[in-house]
Design a protein around this motif. Sequence first.
Motif, PDB file in Angstrom:
ATOM      1  N   GLY A   1     -12.533 -13.966 -28.313  1.00 25.66           N
ATOM      2  CA  GLY A   1     -12.758 -12.824 -29.191  1.00 25.66           C
ATOM      3  C   GLY A   1     -11.919 -11.538 -28.812  1.00 25.66           C
ATOM      4  O   GLY A   1     -12.107 -10.574 -29.346  1.00 25.66           O
ATOM      5  N   VAL A   2     -11.204 -11.674 -27.615  1.00 27.53           N
ATOM      6  CA  VAL A   2     -10.465 -10.550 -27.192  1.00 27.53           C
ATOM      7  C   VAL A   2      -8.998 -11.366 -26.835  1.00 27.53           C
ATOM      8  O   VAL A   2      -8.904 -12.258 -26.149  1.00 27.53           O
ATOM      9  CB  VAL A   2     -10.959  -9.962 -25.907  1.00 27.53           C
ATOM     10  N   PRO A   3      -7.895 -10.342 -27.242  1.00 26.06           N
ATOM     11  CA  PRO A   3      -6.666 -11.026 -26.955  1.00 26.06           C
ATOM     12  C   PRO A   3      -6.244 -11.218 -25.448  1.00 26.06           C
ATOM     13  O   PRO A   3      -6.670 -10.297 -24.608  1.00 26.06           O
ATOM     14  CB  PRO A   3      -5.679  -9.909 -27.390  1.00 26.06           C
ATOM     15  N   ALA A   4      -5.706 -12.406 -25.075  1.00 30.89           N
ATOM     16  CA  ALA A   4      -5.332 -12.433 -23.492  1.00 30.89           C
ATOM     17  C   ALA A   4      -4.051 -11.723 -23.445  1.00 30.89           C
ATOM     18  O   ALA A   4      -3.379 -11.232 -23.952  1.00 30.89           O
ATOM     19  CB  ALA A   4      -5.097 -13.816 -23.291  1.00 30.89           C
ATOM     20  N   ILE A   5      -3.839 -11.250 -21.961  1.00 31.44           N
ATOM     21  CA  ILE A   5      -2.739 -10.502 -21.453  1.00 31.44           C
ATOM     22  C   ILE A   5      -2.289 -11.508 -20.462  1.00 31.44           C
ATOM     23  O   ILE A   5      -2.652 -12.250 -19.731  1.00 31.44           O
ATOM     24  CB  ILE A   5      -3.245  -9.061 -21.136  1.00 31.44           C
ATOM     25  N   ALA A   6      -0.865 -11.029 -20.309  1.00 35.83           N
ATOM     26  CA  ALA A   6      -0.198 -11.631 -19.001  1.00 35.83           C
ATOM     27  C   ALA A   6       0.920 -10.797 -18.413  1.00 35.83           C
ATOM     28  O   ALA A   6       1.102  -9.695 -19.100  1.00 35.83           O
ATOM     29  CB  ALA A   6       0.304 -13.028 -19.443  1.00 35.83           C
ATOM     30  N   ALA A   7       1.528 -11.094 -17.456  1.00 31.69           N
ATOM     31  CA  ALA A   7       2.754 -10.137 -17.015  1.00 31.69           C
ATOM     32  C   ALA A   7       3.755 -10.144 -18.324  1.00 31.69           C
ATOM     33  O   ALA A   7       4.268  -8.918 -18.502  1.00 31.69           O
ATOM     34  CB  ALA A   7       3.563 -11.024 -16.019  1.00 31.69           C
ATOM     35  N   SER A   8       4.073 -11.213 -18.895  1.00 29.55           N
ATOM     36  CA  SER A   8       4.826 -11.083 -19.999  1.00 29.55           C
ATOM     37  C   SER A   8       4.205 -11.828 -21.292  1.00 29.55           C
ATOM     38  O   SER A   8       3.509 -12.895 -20.754  1.00 29.55           O
ATOM     39  CB  SER A   8       6.291 -11.578 -19.707  1.00 29.55           C
TER      40      SER A   8
ATOM     41  N   ILE B   1       0.055 -14.715 -26.368  1.00 31.87           N
ATOM     42  CA  ILE B   1      -0.530 -13.756 -25.294  1.00 31.87           C
ATOM     43  C   ILE B   1       0.505 -12.504 -24.962  1.00 31.87           C
ATOM     44  O   ILE B   1       1.341 -12.618 -25.121  1.00 31.87           O
ATOM     45  CB  ILE B   1      -0.649 -14.627 -23.752  1.00 31.87           C
ATOM     46  N   ARG B   2      -0.245 -11.393 -25.084  1.00 28.73           N
ATOM     47  CA  ARG B   2       0.478 -10.053 -25.129  1.00 28.73           C
ATOM     48  C   ARG B   2       0.946  -9.554 -23.697  1.00 28.73           C
ATOM     49  O   ARG B   2       0.146  -9.973 -22.595  1.00 28.73           O
ATOM     50  CB  ARG B   2      -0.231  -9.174 -25.916  1.00 28.73           C
ATOM     51  N   THR B   3       2.056  -9.033 -23.502  1.00 25.68           N
ATOM     52  CA  THR B   3       2.362  -8.400 -22.252  1.00 25.68           C
ATOM     53  C   THR B   3       1.362  -7.161 -21.722  1.00 25.68           C
ATOM     54  O   THR B   3       1.035  -6.491 -22.574  1.00 25.68           O
ATOM     55  CB  THR B   3       3.546  -7.671 -22.564  1.00 25.68           C
ATOM     56  N   ALA B   4       0.910  -7.122 -20.687  1.00 26.09           N
ATOM     57  CA  ALA B   4      -0.164  -6.254 -20.289  1.00 26.09           C
ATOM     58  C   ALA B   4       0.413  -4.888 -20.188  1.00 26.09           C
ATOM     59  O   ALA B   4       1.656  -4.864 -19.502  1.00 26.09           O
ATOM     60  CB  ALA B   4      -0.682  -6.692 -18.914  1.00 26.09           C
ATOM     61  N   SER B   5      -0.046  -3.932 -20.449  1.00 30.24           N
ATOM     62  CA  SER B   5       0.627  -2.424 -20.449  1.00 30.24           C
ATOM     63  C   SER B   5       0.112  -1.831 -19.408  1.00 30.24           C
ATOM     64  O   SER B   5      -0.819  -2.322 -18.861  1.00 30.24           O
ATOM     65  CB  SER B   5       0.088  -1.680 -21.788  1.00 30.24           C
TER      66      SER B   5
ATOM     67  N   SER C   1       0.455 -14.661 -12.662  1.00 30.15           N
ATOM     68  CA  SER C   1       1.130 -14.552 -13.657  1.00 30.15           C
ATOM     69  C   SER C   1       2.334 -13.440 -13.300  1.00 30.15           C
ATOM     70  O   SER C   1       3.596 -13.623 -13.749  1.00 30.15           O
ATOM     71  CB  SER C   1       0.613 -14.282 -15.017  1.00 30.15           C
ATOM     72  N   PHE C   2       1.925 -12.507 -12.422  1.00 29.99           N
ATOM     73  CA  PHE C   2       3.146 -11.540 -12.119  1.00 29.99           C
ATOM     74  C   PHE C   2       3.625 -12.137 -11.119  1.00 29.99           C
ATOM     75  O   PHE C   2       4.880 -11.622 -10.754  1.00 29.99           O
ATOM     76  CB  PHE C   2       2.148 -10.242 -11.676  1.00 29.99           C
ATOM     77  N   LEU C   3       3.197 -12.700  -9.892  1.00 31.99           N
ATOM     78  CA  LEU C   3       3.699 -13.372  -8.980  1.00 31.99           C
ATOM     79  C   LEU C   3       4.935 -14.404  -9.480  1.00 31.99           C
ATOM     80  O   LEU C   3       5.826 -14.426  -8.617  1.00 31.99           O
ATOM     81  CB  LEU C   3       2.779 -13.750  -8.051  1.00 31.99           C
ATOM     82  N   ALA C   4       4.604 -15.125 -10.382  1.00 27.91           N
ATOM     83  CA  ALA C   4       5.607 -16.241 -10.744  1.00 27.91           C
ATOM     84  C   ALA C   4       6.862 -15.608 -11.292  1.00 27.91           C
ATOM     85  O   ALA C   4       6.545 -15.034 -12.381  1.00 27.91           O
ATOM     86  CB  ALA C   4       4.630 -17.060 -11.694  1.00 27.91           C
ATOM     87  N   PRO C   5       8.118 -15.663 -11.188  1.00 27.25           N
ATOM     88  CA  PRO C   5       9.263 -15.309 -11.783  1.00 27.25           C
ATOM     89  C   PRO C   5       9.345 -15.783 -13.100  1.00 27.25           C
ATOM     90  O   PRO C   5       9.851 -15.107 -14.036  1.00 27.25           O
ATOM     91  CB  PRO C   5      10.243 -15.429 -10.871  1.00 27.25           C
ATOM     92  N   GLY C   6       8.945 -16.906 -13.207  1.00 22.72           N
ATOM     93  CA  GLY C   6       9.054 -17.554 -14.477  1.00 22.72           C
ATOM     94  C   GLY C   6       8.179 -16.989 -15.636  1.00 22.72           C
ATOM     95  O   GLY C   6       8.390 -17.209 -17.124  1.00 22.72           O
ATOM     96  N   LEU C   7       7.066 -16.613 -15.096  1.00 21.85           N
ATOM     97  CA  LEU C   7       6.012 -16.079 -16.068  1.00 21.85           C
ATOM     98  C   LEU C   7       6.044 -14.447 -16.076  1.00 21.85           C
ATOM     99  O   LEU C   7       5.571 -13.625 -16.848  1.00 21.85           O
ATOM    100  CB  LEU C   7       4.503 -16.165 -15.910  1.00 21.85           C
ATOM    101  N   ASN C   8       6.933 -13.795 -15.278  1.00 22.14           N
ATOM    102  CA  ASN C   8       7.277 -12.520 -15.129  1.00 22.14           C
ATOM    103  C   ASN C   8       8.587 -11.965 -15.383  1.00 22.14           C
ATOM    104  O   ASN C   8       9.420 -12.201 -14.510  1.00 22.14           O
ATOM    105  CB  ASN C   8       6.681 -12.005 -13.894  1.00 22.14           C
ATOM    106  N   ARG C   9       8.720 -11.471 -16.599  1.00 21.71           N
ATOM    107  CA  ARG C   9      10.256 -11.337 -16.814  1.00 21.71           C
ATOM    108  C   ARG C   9      10.343  -9.639 -17.224  1.00 21.71           C
ATOM    109  O   ARG C   9      11.368  -9.287 -17.876  1.00 21.71           O
ATOM    110  CB  ARG C   9      10.703 -11.927 -18.390  1.00 21.71           C
ATOM    111  N   ARG C  10       9.301  -9.085 -16.688  1.00 18.26           N
ATOM    112  CA  ARG C  10       9.405  -7.603 -16.769  1.00 18.26           C
ATOM    113  C   ARG C  10      10.663  -6.844 -15.958  1.00 18.26           C
ATOM    114  O   ARG C  10      10.884  -7.379 -14.924  1.00 18.26           O
ATOM    115  CB  ARG C  10       8.219  -6.947 -16.045  1.00 18.26           C
TER     116      ARG C  10
END
Length: 397
Positions: free
Chosen positions: A114-121, A132-136, A174-183
């Motif tokens: 019931g809460v949106p998920a967040i990730a690196a991107s 899944i939204r980008t973590a601010s 997700s921050f460590l993996a370059p394929g999941l972190n496009r920031r």
Amino acid sequence: MSAPDVFAPTTLGPVRLRNRTVKAATFEGRTPDGVVTDELIAYHRAPAAGGVGLTTVAYLAVAPDGRTHREQIVVGEHSLPGLSRLADEIHATGAAIAGQVGHAGPVANGRSNGVPAIAASAMPSPLSMQMIRTASEKDLTRVTRAYVDTARLLVRAGFDVLELHMAHSYLISSFLAPGLNRRRDRWGGPLERRARLARQVARVVREEVGDAVAVTAKVSVSDGFAGGVTTAMSIELAQLLEADGHLDALQLSGGSSLMNPMYLFRGGAPVAEFAATMPALVRWGMKTPVGRGFMKQYDFEEAYFRPKALEVRSAVAMPLMLLGGINRVETMRQAMADGFDFVVMGRALLREPDLVDRLRAGSASEGICIHCNRCMPTIYSGTRCPEWAPGQVIPAP
């Protein structure tokens, strides 16, 4: 120097352990209301009474959006009494207790929580069928503070070890993996920036707890998917974390709960059984070619992460825990000879909670787990071994 005895007492940071064996964190499926239950206590009491040095409570979320689904425990004042009771019960057996502390990030089911998920991107979720939204920056500040609050409460509850989850495509991973972190901000780019959250969390947790408890981290020797953490990245991360000096040990794992879970669980791939536990839409998706590819099958090998873990061992001096298909006493002793400080066991102890005592006594030389992985789908109904040995009592789900 001779290798240490895996069954002899030792220390993990400030904590005294009766031996060098660790029960791995695997979700127990015994917290339907998000609090400690008698069934959860019985689940951990079994391997603790069976001789393990340290048992690990799985997936203690730092925030509601950090749960993989709504039945997991969020550490707070409401869950503190049960966690304290759990710690007391484990200590009464002579074992120590760890809490795996984490934020699931993209592995969280936002629809269930019931809460949106967040990730690196930002990315689509195969679990909730939502974005899944980008973590601010605000999210990352909030989550970092939540780690501190969680650490403080677990010390109050009497836990001995805090295991920070930095693997399996959870938020930090997700921050460590370059394929999941496009920031392109200070949290993305080269590994030193992608590791900022991992290092920040380790630092603030250590600053909060001091030497009251041991602090470890679970990291990946390889994520097993294109764009995931590689062994070279794992070595660089381990060197950064060692240089920071905030951790007492690293637990070496692998695979991705989101992208390639069977890379961690070598052996059988119970696709049909797992699909049967899923909502209808996800169940349909698992029947497609993409879905079938999600649960790849890898042949089981004893100590399958050992070759990659040895590369990490050669690069750092800090204590390391070896995980991945450890079933035999000879494997445990080889790990000690290799320079690892602890051995971590999961499925073998699910099948035989008293295995450590019997290996130590010499009445057994190896476990009887057949690595079919049909225990995996049972996490939603009370994690257990479908091949339970005759005469053993399965803790009730």
